[in-house]
Design a protein around this motif. Structure first.
Motif, PDB file in Angstrom:
ATOM      1  N   PRO A 220      42.571   4.922  33.917  1.00  0.00           N
ATOM      2  CA  PRO A 220      44.039   4.971  33.794  1.00  0.00           C
ATOM      3  C   PRO A 220      44.488   4.601  32.383  1.00  0.00           C
ATOM      4  CG  PRO A 220      43.374   3.762  35.764  1.00  0.00           C
ATOM      5  CD  PRO A 220      42.132   3.958  34.946  1.00  0.00           C
ATOM      6  N   ARG A 221      45.430   5.338  31.864  1.00  0.00           N
ATOM      7  CA  ARG A 221      45.957   5.046  30.532  1.00  0.00           C
ATOM      8  C   ARG A 221      46.718   3.730  30.501  1.00  0.00           C
ATOM      9  NH1 ARG A 221      43.479   7.151  26.726  1.00  0.00           N
ATOM     10  NH2 ARG A 221      45.287   6.638  25.408  1.00  0.00           N
ATOM     11  N   GLU A 222      47.185   3.293  31.677  1.00  0.00           N
ATOM     12  CA  GLU A 222      47.934   2.036  31.710  1.00  0.00           C
ATOM     13  C   GLU A 222      47.091   0.849  31.260  1.00  0.00           C
ATOM     14  OE1 GLU A 222      47.755   4.209  34.079  1.00  0.00           O
ATOM     15  OE2 GLU A 222      49.812   4.997  34.283  1.00  0.00           O
ATOM     16  N   LEU A 223      45.767   0.930  31.497  1.00  0.00           N
ATOM     17  CA  LEU A 223      44.897  -0.168  31.060  1.00  0.00           C
ATOM     18  C   LEU A 223      44.894  -0.298  29.540  1.00  0.00           C
ATOM     19  CD1 LEU A 223      41.822   0.357  33.449  1.00  0.00           C
ATOM     20  CD2 LEU A 223      43.684  -1.307  33.670  1.00  0.00           C
ATOM     21  N   TYR A 224      44.838   0.819  28.850  1.00  0.00           N
ATOM     22  CA  TYR A 224      44.862   0.775  27.393  1.00  0.00           C
ATOM     23  C   TYR A 224      46.232   0.324  26.868  1.00  0.00           C
ATOM     24  CZ  TYR A 224      40.487   3.400  27.631  1.00  0.00           C
ATOM     25  OH  TYR A 224      39.199   3.800  27.893  1.00  0.00           O
ATOM     26  N   GLU A 225      47.292   0.769  27.524  1.00  0.00           N
ATOM     27  CA  GLU A 225      48.623   0.357  27.085  1.00  0.00           C
ATOM     28  C   GLU A 225      48.826  -1.137  27.285  1.00  0.00           C
ATOM     29  OE1 GLU A 225      51.223   2.787  29.348  1.00  0.00           O
ATOM     30  OE2 GLU A 225      50.685   4.667  28.311  1.00  0.00           O
ATOM     31  N   ALA A 226      48.352  -1.651  28.416  1.00  0.00           N
ATOM     32  CA  ALA A 226      48.475  -3.096  28.647  1.00  0.00           C
ATOM     33  C   ALA A 226      47.626  -3.883  27.659  1.00  0.00           C
ATOM     34  CB  ALA A 226      48.059  -3.426  30.087  1.00  0.00           C
ATOM     35  N   GLN A 237      39.244  -2.617  23.060  1.00  0.00           N
ATOM     36  CA  GLN A 237      39.534  -1.743  24.193  1.00  0.00           C
ATOM     37  C   GLN A 237      38.289  -0.971  24.631  1.00  0.00           C
ATOM     38  OE1 GLN A 237      42.911   0.775  23.402  1.00  0.00           O
ATOM     39  NE2 GLN A 237      44.142  -0.904  22.575  1.00  0.00           N
TER      40      GLN A 237
END
Length: 331
Positions: A220-226, A237
Protein backbone atom coordinates in the motif's frame (compact mmCIF):
# COMPACT_ATOMS: atom_id res chain seq x y z
CA UNK A 1 -65.02 -38.17 13.05
CA UNK A 2 -61.33 -38.26 13.85
CA UNK A 3 -58.64 -37.25 11.41
CA UNK A 4 -55.48 -39.25 11.23
CA UNK A 5 -52.41 -37.06 10.93
CA UNK A 6 -49.44 -38.68 9.31
CA UNK A 7 -46.07 -37.48 10.60
CA UNK A 8 -43.51 -37.00 7.88
CA UNK A 9 -39.78 -36.62 8.51
CA UNK A 10 -38.41 -33.26 7.42
CA UNK A 11 -36.40 -33.55 4.29
CA UNK A 12 -32.92 -32.12 4.40
CA UNK A 13 -31.08 -30.48 1.55
CA UNK A 14 -30.25 -33.89 0.10
CA UNK A 15 -33.70 -35.40 0.67
CA UNK A 16 -34.93 -37.79 3.36
CA UNK A 17 -32.31 -39.41 5.54
CA UNK A 18 -31.41 -42.98 4.72
CA UNK A 19 -32.41 -45.66 7.22
CA UNK A 20 -29.81 -46.62 9.82
CA UNK A 21 -27.31 -49.17 8.58
CA UNK A 22 -27.75 -48.24 4.96
CA UNK A 23 -24.94 -46.31 3.23
CA UNK A 24 -25.85 -43.39 1.07
CA UNK A 25 -24.56 -43.77 -2.45
CA UNK A 26 -22.88 -40.64 -3.84
CA UNK A 27 -24.76 -38.92 -6.57
CA UNK A 28 -23.20 -39.04 -10.06
CA UNK A 29 -22.98 -35.25 -10.26
CA UNK A 30 -20.88 -35.09 -7.09
CA UNK A 31 -18.56 -37.80 -8.35
CA UNK A 32 -18.02 -35.89 -11.57
CA UNK A 33 -17.25 -32.71 -9.65
CA UNK A 34 -14.70 -34.46 -7.45
CA UNK A 35 -12.99 -36.18 -10.35
CA UNK A 36 -12.93 -33.18 -12.68
CA UNK A 37 -9.79 -31.52 -11.17
CA UNK A 38 -7.81 -34.76 -11.51
CA UNK A 39 -9.06 -35.21 -15.06
CA UNK A 40 -7.91 -31.70 -15.96
CA UNK A 41 -4.49 -32.36 -14.42
CA UNK A 42 -4.03 -35.62 -16.27
CA UNK A 43 -2.61 -34.14 -19.54
CA UNK A 44 -0.07 -32.07 -17.61
CA UNK A 45 0.95 -35.07 -15.52
CA UNK A 46 1.38 -37.25 -18.60
CA UNK A 47 3.44 -34.55 -20.32
CA UNK A 48 5.59 -34.14 -17.22
CA UNK A 49 6.10 -37.89 -17.13
CA UNK A 50 7.17 -38.06 -20.77
CA UNK A 51 9.33 -34.94 -20.86
CA UNK A 52 11.07 -35.05 -17.47
CA UNK A 53 10.53 -38.18 -15.41
CA UNK A 54 11.13 -40.78 -18.11
CA UNK A 55 14.42 -39.23 -19.34
CA UNK A 56 15.48 -38.76 -15.73
CA UNK A 57 14.87 -42.44 -15.01
CA UNK A 58 16.78 -43.43 -18.15
CA UNK A 59 19.70 -41.22 -17.09
CA UNK A 60 19.79 -42.83 -13.65
CA UNK A 61 19.90 -46.30 -15.24
CA UNK A 62 22.68 -45.18 -17.59
CA UNK A 63 24.77 -43.97 -14.65
CA UNK A 64 25.11 -47.58 -13.46
CA UNK A 65 26.26 -48.85 -16.87
CA UNK A 66 29.61 -48.89 -18.62
CA UNK A 67 28.13 -47.00 -21.53
CA UNK A 68 30.66 -45.85 -24.13
CA UNK A 69 30.62 -45.30 -27.89
CA UNK A 70 30.82 -49.05 -28.44
CA UNK A 71 27.31 -49.54 -27.05
CA UNK A 72 25.70 -46.36 -28.37
CA UNK A 73 23.59 -48.21 -30.96
CA UNK A 74 22.02 -50.44 -28.28
CA UNK A 75 22.74 -48.94 -24.89
CA UNK A 76 20.66 -51.56 -23.12
CA UNK A 77 23.35 -54.16 -23.81
CA UNK A 78 26.06 -52.16 -22.05
CA UNK A 79 27.48 -54.04 -19.03
CA UNK A 80 26.60 -52.95 -15.52
CA UNK A 81 29.35 -51.12 -13.68
CA UNK A 82 27.64 -50.60 -10.33
CA UNK A 83 28.97 -47.56 -8.52
CA UNK A 84 32.19 -47.36 -10.53
CA UNK A 85 31.06 -44.28 -12.48
CA UNK A 86 30.24 -42.47 -9.24
CA UNK A 87 33.56 -43.47 -7.67
CA UNK A 88 35.45 -42.10 -10.67
CA UNK A 89 33.48 -38.84 -10.52
CA UNK A 90 34.14 -38.19 -6.82
CA UNK A 91 37.77 -39.34 -6.80
CA UNK A 92 39.23 -35.86 -6.52
CA UNK A 93 42.81 -37.13 -6.64
CA UNK A 94 42.26 -38.53 -10.14
CA UNK A 95 42.05 -36.33 -13.27
CA UNK A 96 38.30 -36.87 -13.84
CA UNK A 97 37.30 -36.09 -10.26
CA UNK A 98 39.71 -33.18 -9.98
CA UNK A 99 38.32 -31.59 -13.14
CA UNK A 100 34.75 -32.10 -11.91
CA UNK A 101 35.56 -30.51 -8.54
CA UNK A 102 37.13 -27.50 -10.27
CA UNK A 103 34.08 -27.14 -12.50
CA UNK A 104 31.77 -27.40 -9.47
CA UNK A 105 33.65 -24.65 -7.58
CA UNK A 106 33.63 -22.37 -10.64
CA UNK A 107 29.88 -22.96 -11.01
CA UNK A 108 29.21 -22.16 -7.35
CA UNK A 109 31.18 -18.90 -7.53
CA UNK A 110 29.54 -17.95 -10.81
CA UNK A 111 26.03 -18.74 -9.51
CA UNK A 112 26.41 -16.80 -6.27
CA UNK A 113 27.76 -13.70 -8.02
CA UNK A 114 25.22 -13.84 -10.83
CA UNK A 115 22.21 -14.32 -8.54
CA UNK A 116 23.35 -11.58 -6.17
CA UNK A 117 23.92 -9.07 -8.98
CA UNK A 118 20.69 -9.97 -10.77
CA UNK A 119 18.68 -9.53 -7.60
CA UNK A 120 20.43 -6.29 -6.62
CA UNK A 121 20.09 -4.63 -10.03
CA UNK A 122 16.55 -5.88 -10.55
CA UNK A 123 15.39 -4.71 -7.12
CA UNK A 124 17.03 -1.29 -7.49
CA UNK A 125 15.44 -0.80 -10.92
CA UNK A 126 12.01 -1.90 -9.68
CA UNK A 127 12.14 0.49 -6.71
CA UNK A 128 13.25 3.31 -8.99
CA UNK A 129 10.38 2.60 -11.38
CA UNK A 130 7.79 3.00 -8.64
CA UNK A 131 7.92 6.78 -8.98
CA UNK A 132 5.84 8.36 -11.71
CA UNK A 133 7.79 10.27 -14.36
CA UNK A 134 7.61 10.92 -18.08
CA UNK A 135 8.82 8.00 -20.17
CA UNK A 136 8.48 5.40 -17.41
CA UNK A 137 6.55 2.98 -19.62
CA UNK A 138 9.15 3.15 -22.39
CA UNK A 139 11.97 2.62 -19.90
CA UNK A 140 10.21 -0.42 -18.44
CA UNK A 141 9.89 -1.91 -21.90
CA UNK A 142 13.59 -1.30 -22.62
CA UNK A 143 14.57 -2.97 -19.35
CA UNK A 144 12.75 -6.14 -20.40
CA UNK A 145 14.44 -6.39 -23.82
CA UNK A 146 17.33 -8.64 -22.64
CA UNK A 147 14.84 -11.06 -21.08
CA UNK A 148 12.60 -11.07 -24.15
CA UNK A 149 15.39 -11.71 -26.67
CA UNK A 150 16.15 -15.31 -27.66
CA UNK A 151 19.16 -16.61 -25.79
CA UNK A 152 21.14 -17.55 -28.88
CA UNK A 153 20.62 -14.20 -30.59
CA UNK A 154 21.57 -12.26 -27.47
CA UNK A 155 24.68 -14.31 -26.63
CA UNK A 156 25.95 -14.32 -30.23
CA UNK A 157 25.74 -10.52 -30.14
CA UNK A 158 27.94 -10.54 -27.04
CA UNK A 159 30.39 -12.87 -28.81
CA UNK A 160 30.97 -10.20 -31.46
CA UNK A 161 31.23 -7.51 -28.79
CA UNK A 162 33.92 -9.48 -26.92
CA UNK A 163 36.12 -9.98 -29.99
CA UNK A 164 39.77 -9.10 -29.41
CA UNK A 165 40.51 -6.98 -32.48
CA UNK A 166 37.24 -5.34 -33.48
CA UNK A 167 34.92 -5.91 -30.52
CA UNK A 168 32.91 -3.09 -28.98
CA UNK A 169 34.09 -3.88 -25.43
CA UNK A 170 37.79 -3.43 -26.24
CA UNK A 171 36.97 -0.40 -28.39
CA UNK A 172 35.28 1.33 -25.44
CA UNK A 173 37.64 0.22 -22.67
CA UNK A 174 40.91 0.56 -24.57
CA UNK A 175 40.41 3.01 -27.43
CA UNK A 176 37.87 5.37 -25.90
CA UNK A 177 38.34 5.27 -22.11
CA UNK A 178 41.99 4.08 -22.08
CA UNK A 179 41.35 1.87 -19.05
CA UNK A 180 43.57 -0.96 -20.34
CA UNK A 181 47.10 -0.97 -21.71
CA UNK A 182 46.18 -3.24 -24.60
CA UNK A 183 43.06 -4.99 -25.94
CA UNK A 184 42.03 -7.87 -23.70
CA UNK A 185 41.07 -11.42 -24.58
CA UNK A 186 37.57 -11.94 -23.18
CA UNK A 187 36.66 -15.35 -24.57
CA UNK A 188 39.81 -17.17 -23.42
CA UNK A 189 41.88 -17.10 -20.25
CA UNK A 190 40.85 -15.71 -16.88
CA UNK A 191 38.76 -12.91 -18.41
CA UNK A 192 36.34 -15.52 -19.73
CA UNK A 193 34.78 -15.76 -16.25
CA UNK A 194 34.09 -12.00 -16.28
CA UNK A 195 32.62 -12.23 -19.78
CA UNK A 196 30.36 -15.12 -18.78
CA UNK A 197 29.22 -13.33 -15.62
CA UNK A 198 28.50 -10.14 -17.58
CA UNK A 199 26.30 -11.91 -20.11
CA UNK A 200 24.50 -13.89 -17.40
CA UNK A 201 23.69 -10.79 -15.36
CA UNK A 202 22.70 -8.81 -18.46
CA UNK A 203 20.09 -11.35 -19.52
CA UNK A 204 19.01 -12.36 -15.99
CA UNK A 205 18.39 -9.15 -14.09
CA UNK A 206 15.26 -8.16 -16.11
CA UNK A 207 13.52 -11.28 -14.75
CA UNK A 208 14.29 -10.16 -11.19
CA UNK A 209 13.11 -6.67 -12.12
CA UNK A 210 9.81 -8.05 -13.45
CA UNK A 211 9.10 -10.20 -10.38
CA UNK A 212 10.03 -7.53 -7.84
CA UNK A 213 8.05 -4.89 -9.71
CA UNK A 214 4.98 -7.14 -9.57
CA UNK A 215 5.50 -7.68 -5.84
CA UNK A 216 5.75 -3.94 -5.21
CA UNK A 217 2.22 -3.47 -6.54
CA UNK A 218 0.87 -5.22 -3.42
CA UNK A 219 2.48 -2.77 -0.98
CA UNK A 220 0.00 0.00 0.00
CA UNK A 221 1.22 3.48 -0.85
CA UNK A 222 -0.15 4.69 2.47
CA UNK A 223 2.76 2.99 4.25
CA UNK A 224 5.28 5.08 2.35
CA UNK A 225 3.27 8.26 2.88
CA UNK A 226 3.05 7.63 6.61
CA UNK A 227 6.77 6.86 6.79
CA UNK A 228 7.57 10.07 4.89
CA UNK A 229 5.46 12.09 7.34
CA UNK A 230 7.43 10.51 10.18
CA UNK A 231 10.66 11.71 8.60
CA UNK A 232 11.87 8.40 7.09
CA UNK A 233 14.15 8.80 4.11
CA UNK A 234 14.20 6.68 0.97
CA UNK A 235 16.75 4.18 2.32
CA UNK A 236 14.81 3.77 5.57
CA UNK A 237 11.59 3.19 3.62
CA UNK A 238 13.27 0.53 1.50
CA UNK A 239 14.80 -1.11 4.55
CA UNK A 240 11.76 -0.98 6.83
CA UNK A 241 8.86 -1.34 4.34
CA UNK A 242 9.94 -2.56 0.91
CA UNK A 243 12.31 -5.42 1.75
CA UNK A 244 10.17 -6.93 4.58
CA UNK A 245 7.08 -6.76 2.37
CA UNK A 246 8.92 -8.53 -0.45
CA UNK A 247 10.12 -11.39 1.78
CA UNK A 248 7.98 -14.12 0.21
CA UNK A 249 8.61 -12.83 -3.32
CA UNK A 250 12.37 -12.72 -2.81
CA UNK A 251 12.45 -16.25 -1.39
CA UNK A 252 10.92 -17.69 -4.56
CA UNK A 253 12.88 -15.36 -6.84
CA UNK A 254 16.28 -16.27 -5.38
CA UNK A 255 15.53 -19.99 -5.55
CA UNK A 256 14.44 -19.78 -9.20
CA UNK A 257 17.48 -17.67 -10.14
CA UNK A 258 19.78 -20.10 -8.37
CA UNK A 259 18.38 -23.15 -10.17
CA UNK A 260 18.34 -21.45 -13.56
CA UNK A 261 21.88 -20.10 -13.24
CA UNK A 262 23.41 -23.27 -11.82
CA UNK A 263 21.96 -25.34 -14.66
CA UNK A 264 22.61 -22.78 -17.39
CA UNK A 265 24.01 -24.48 -20.48
CA UNK A 266 23.02 -22.24 -23.38
CA UNK A 267 24.99 -19.17 -22.29
CA UNK A 268 28.45 -20.77 -21.91
CA UNK A 269 27.92 -23.10 -24.87
CA UNK A 270 27.04 -20.29 -27.29
CA UNK A 271 29.66 -17.96 -25.79
CA UNK A 272 32.64 -20.34 -25.84
CA UNK A 273 31.63 -23.31 -27.96
CA UNK A 274 31.96 -27.00 -27.10
CA UNK A 275 35.11 -26.49 -25.00
CA UNK A 276 34.85 -23.74 -22.39
CA UNK A 277 37.98 -22.09 -20.93
CA UNK A 278 39.13 -23.43 -17.59
CA UNK A 279 38.13 -20.24 -15.79
CA UNK A 280 34.55 -20.50 -17.13
CA UNK A 281 34.12 -24.28 -17.10
CA UNK A 282 30.58 -24.53 -15.73
CA UNK A 283 29.40 -27.94 -14.62
CA UNK A 284 26.65 -28.11 -17.26
CA UNK A 285 29.18 -27.78 -20.08
CA UNK A 286 31.61 -30.07 -18.25
CA UNK A 287 29.01 -32.84 -18.12
CA UNK A 288 28.26 -32.29 -21.79
CA UNK A 289 31.95 -32.68 -22.62
CA UNK A 290 32.21 -35.82 -20.47
CA UNK A 291 29.25 -37.33 -22.31
CA UNK A 292 29.39 -36.17 -25.92
CA UNK A 293 33.05 -35.29 -26.44
CA UNK A 294 34.75 -38.22 -24.70
CA UNK A 295 31.77 -40.53 -25.46
CA UNK A 296 31.65 -41.78 -21.88
CA UNK A 297 27.91 -41.56 -21.29
CA UNK A 298 28.01 -43.64 -18.12
CA UNK A 299 30.35 -41.22 -16.35
CA UNK A 300 28.44 -38.23 -17.69
CA UNK A 301 25.16 -39.69 -16.41
CA UNK A 302 26.73 -40.29 -13.00
CA UNK A 303 27.82 -36.63 -12.89
CA UNK A 304 24.29 -35.58 -13.79
CA UNK A 305 22.83 -37.69 -10.98
CA UNK A 306 25.29 -36.17 -8.51
CA UNK A 307 24.30 -32.70 -9.72
CA UNK A 308 20.62 -33.57 -9.28
CA UNK A 309 21.21 -34.78 -5.73
CA UNK A 310 23.14 -31.61 -4.89
CA UNK A 311 20.37 -29.35 -6.21
CA UNK A 312 17.71 -31.34 -4.36
CA UNK A 313 19.72 -31.04 -1.15
CA UNK A 314 20.25 -27.30 -1.55
CA UNK A 315 16.61 -26.71 -2.47
CA UNK A 316 15.34 -28.73 0.49
CA UNK A 317 17.66 -26.93 2.92
CA UNK A 318 16.69 -23.53 1.49
CA UNK A 319 12.96 -24.25 1.76
CA UNK A 320 13.38 -25.54 5.31
CA UNK A 321 15.33 -22.45 6.40
CA UNK A 322 12.87 -20.04 4.78
CA UNK A 323 9.90 -21.87 6.32
CA UNK A 324 11.54 -21.70 9.74
CA UNK A 325 12.19 -17.99 9.22
CA UNK A 326 8.55 -17.37 8.36
CA UNK A 327 7.40 -19.23 11.48
CA UNK A 328 9.82 -17.24 13.63
CA UNK A 329 8.60 -13.94 12.18
CA UNK A 330 4.94 -14.83 12.83
CA UNK A 331 5.60 -16.10 16.36
Amino acid sequence: MTATLERTEPAGPAGPEAPPGRKRTPRPGRVRRLGLPYLLLLPALLLELLVHLVPMGVGIVMSFKELTQFYIRDWGTAPWSGLDNFKVSVDFDAPVGEALLHSFLVTVAFTLLSVALCWLIGTAAAVFMQDTFRGRGLLRALFLVPYALPVYAAVITWVFMFQHDNGLVNHVLHDQLHLTDKPSFWLIGDNSFIALLTVSVWKGWPFAFLIVMAGLQNIPRELYEAAALDGAGMWQQVRRITLPSLGAVNQVLILVLFLWTFNDFNTPYVLFGRTAPEAADLISVHIYQASFVTWNFGTGSAMSVLLLLFLLLVTGAYLALTARGRKASHA
